[in-house]
Design an enzyme around this catalytic site. Structure first.
Site, PDB file in Angstrom:
ATOM      1  CG  ASP A 117     -22.604  33.403 -21.843  1.00  0.00           C
ATOM      2  OD1 ASP A 117     -23.549  32.731 -22.239  1.00  0.00           O
ATOM      3  OD2 ASP A 117     -22.745  34.354 -21.036  1.00  0.00           O
ATOM      4  CG  ASP A 176     -16.981  32.264 -10.340  1.00  0.00           C
ATOM      5  OD1 ASP A 176     -16.952  32.281 -11.580  1.00  0.00           O
ATOM      6  OD2 ASP A 176     -17.100  33.296  -9.654  1.00  0.00           O
ATOM      7  CE  LYS A 189      -9.502  34.628  -9.073  1.00  0.00           C
ATOM      8  NZ  LYS A 189     -10.304  34.994  -7.863  1.00  0.00           N
ATOM      9  N   GLY A 190     -11.374  30.698 -14.408  1.00  0.00           N
ATOM     10  CA  GLY A 190     -12.321  29.622 -14.718  1.00  0.00           C
ATOM     11  C   GLY A 190     -11.766  28.404 -15.424  1.00  0.00           C
ATOM     12  CG  PHE A 214     -25.130  31.100 -13.896  1.00  0.00           C
ATOM     13  CD1 PHE A 214     -24.337  31.988 -14.607  1.00  0.00           C
ATOM     14  CD2 PHE A 214     -24.705  30.679 -12.640  1.00  0.00           C
ATOM     15  CE1 PHE A 214     -23.149  32.452 -14.081  1.00  0.00           C
ATOM     16  CE2 PHE A 214     -23.509  31.151 -12.112  1.00  0.00           C
ATOM     17  CZ  PHE A 214     -22.738  32.037 -12.834  1.00  0.00           C
ATOM     18  CG  ASP A 250     -14.813  29.415 -17.740  1.00  0.00           C
ATOM     19  OD1 ASP A 250     -14.846  30.164 -18.739  1.00  0.00           O
ATOM     20  OD2 ASP A 250     -15.043  29.828 -16.582  1.00  0.00           O
TER      21      ASP A 250
HETATM   22  P1  5GP Z   1     -18.607  35.786 -22.585  1.00  0.00           P
HETATM   23  O1  5GP Z   1     -17.678  36.929 -22.748  1.00  0.00           O
HETATM   24  O2  5GP Z   1     -18.416  34.674 -23.608  1.00  0.00           O
HETATM   25  O3  5GP Z   1     -20.023  36.220 -22.502  1.00  0.00           O
HETATM   26  O4  5GP Z   1     -18.378  35.230 -21.156  1.00  0.00           O
HETATM   27  C1  5GP Z   1     -17.428  34.313 -20.861  1.00  0.00           C
HETATM   28  C2  5GP Z   1     -17.199  34.279 -19.368  1.00  0.00           C
HETATM   29  O5  5GP Z   1     -18.419  34.508 -18.633  1.00  0.00           O
HETATM   30  C3  5GP Z   1     -16.738  32.909 -18.991  1.00  0.00           C
HETATM   31  O6  5GP Z   1     -15.339  32.810 -19.058  1.00  0.00           O
HETATM   32  C4  5GP Z   1     -17.283  32.770 -17.583  1.00  0.00           C
HETATM   33  O7  5GP Z   1     -16.368  33.309 -16.678  1.00  0.00           O
HETATM   34  C5  5GP Z   1     -18.535  33.612 -17.566  1.00  0.00           C
HETATM   35  N1  5GP Z   1     -19.763  32.800 -17.746  1.00  0.00           N
HETATM   36  C6  5GP Z   1     -20.575  32.758 -18.829  1.00  0.00           C
HETATM   37  N2  5GP Z   1     -21.588  31.885 -18.645  1.00  0.00           N
HETATM   38  C7  5GP Z   1     -21.412  31.342 -17.432  1.00  0.00           C
HETATM   39  C8  5GP Z   1     -22.113  30.341 -16.673  1.00  0.00           C
HETATM   40  O8  5GP Z   1     -23.129  29.732 -17.067  1.00  0.00           O
HETATM   41  N3  5GP Z   1     -21.605  30.053 -15.443  1.00  0.00           N
HETATM   42  C9  5GP Z   1     -20.500  30.659 -14.949  1.00  0.00           C
HETATM   43  N4  5GP Z   1     -20.097  30.293 -13.743  1.00  0.00           N
HETATM   44  N5  5GP Z   1     -19.804  31.591 -15.634  1.00  0.00           N
HETATM   45  C10 5GP Z   1     -20.250  31.927 -16.861  1.00  0.00           C
HETATM   46 MG    MG Z   2     -14.025  33.246 -17.310  1.00  0.00          MG
END
Ligand code: 5GP
Ligand code: MG
Length: 188
Positions: free
Chosen positions: A104, A160, A44-45, A153, A101
């Site tokens: 990470d 969210d 949803k992000g 974060f 969004d």
């Molecule tokens: P990754 O697979 O790159 O570690 O994670 C990506 C997903 O983790 C993003 O689409 C998001 O939903 C969530 N995420 C990673 N870091 C943050 C953050 O600082 N805040 C929030 N709300 N979601 C995050």
């Molecule tokens: Mg996401």
């Protein structure tokens, strides 16, 4: 009592966000000036970012969605699930711009990109609102990005915490008490 009271610090104001999106929209427009493409928004992000982004791209594009979730109720990554994908003819032979969004660890976008290629996408590029390079665990750099953030974060503008705060018009860091209270409730 509004959501704003839970935010300790604003990292990007609404005006800064829109200026960043203007810049990225111009880069995307240039990159796809001669080619058909489909923006694939990861729910949803990225829905807030994607809707502001596409309205600043003045060339033909199509829009599709997919859903991926890697976070449960907290700030720690869980198992990645791809809940649904665009239909076969929205993927096969298409140039896709995957919009998320935040990048990470990169595991989500890498898994989604590989799945889209496996299903016959011609090309998959990535466009993220926020990039946290310090946390990267896989070899993936975004082709387009609005802002780099440090290892905090963050919430707001689609992002969210436990399902809330997506509707904040800015990006902020939550007050520590909010995060620890949720951890206590979840028995973590
Ligand atoms: P990754 O697979 O790159 O570690 O994670 C990506 C997903 O983790 C993003 O689409 C998001 O939903 C969530 N995420 C990673 N870091 C943050 C953050 O600082 N805040 C929030 N709300 N979601 C995050
Ligand atoms: Mg996401």
């Amino acid at each position: 009592m509004t959501l704003h009271n839970d935010v300790q610090r604003i990292l990007f104001t609404e005006a800064e966000i829109l200026a960043g999106i203007d810049r990225v929209a111009k880069e995307v427009t240039q990159a796809y000036a001669q080619r058909d493409f489909t923006v694939v928004s990861v729910l949803k992000g990225s829905c807030v970012f994607a809707s502001d982004l596409i309205r600043r791209i003045p060339i033909p594009l199509e829009l599709a969605f997919l859903a991926a979730s890697s976070y449960g109720d907290g700030t720690v990554p869980g198992r990645l699930e791809i809940n649904f994908l665009p239909t076969g003819n929205e993927i096969e032979g298409r140039n896709l711009l995957l919009v998320d969004d935040i990048l990470d660890t990169g595991k989500t976008l890498l898994a989604v990109r590989d799945e889209l290629l496996r299903r016959g996408a011609r090309e998959v590029r990535t466009c993220v609102f926020l990039d946290k390079p310090a946390r990267r665990a896989v070899d993936l750099q975004p082709d387009f990005r609005c802002f780099e953030v440090e290892d905090h974060f963050v919430v707001g503008y689609g992002l969210d915490f436990a399902g809330r705060y997506r509707n904040l018009p800015f990006v902020g860091a939550l007050r520590e008490e909010i995060i620890s209270a949720a951890r206590t409730r979840n028995g973590a």
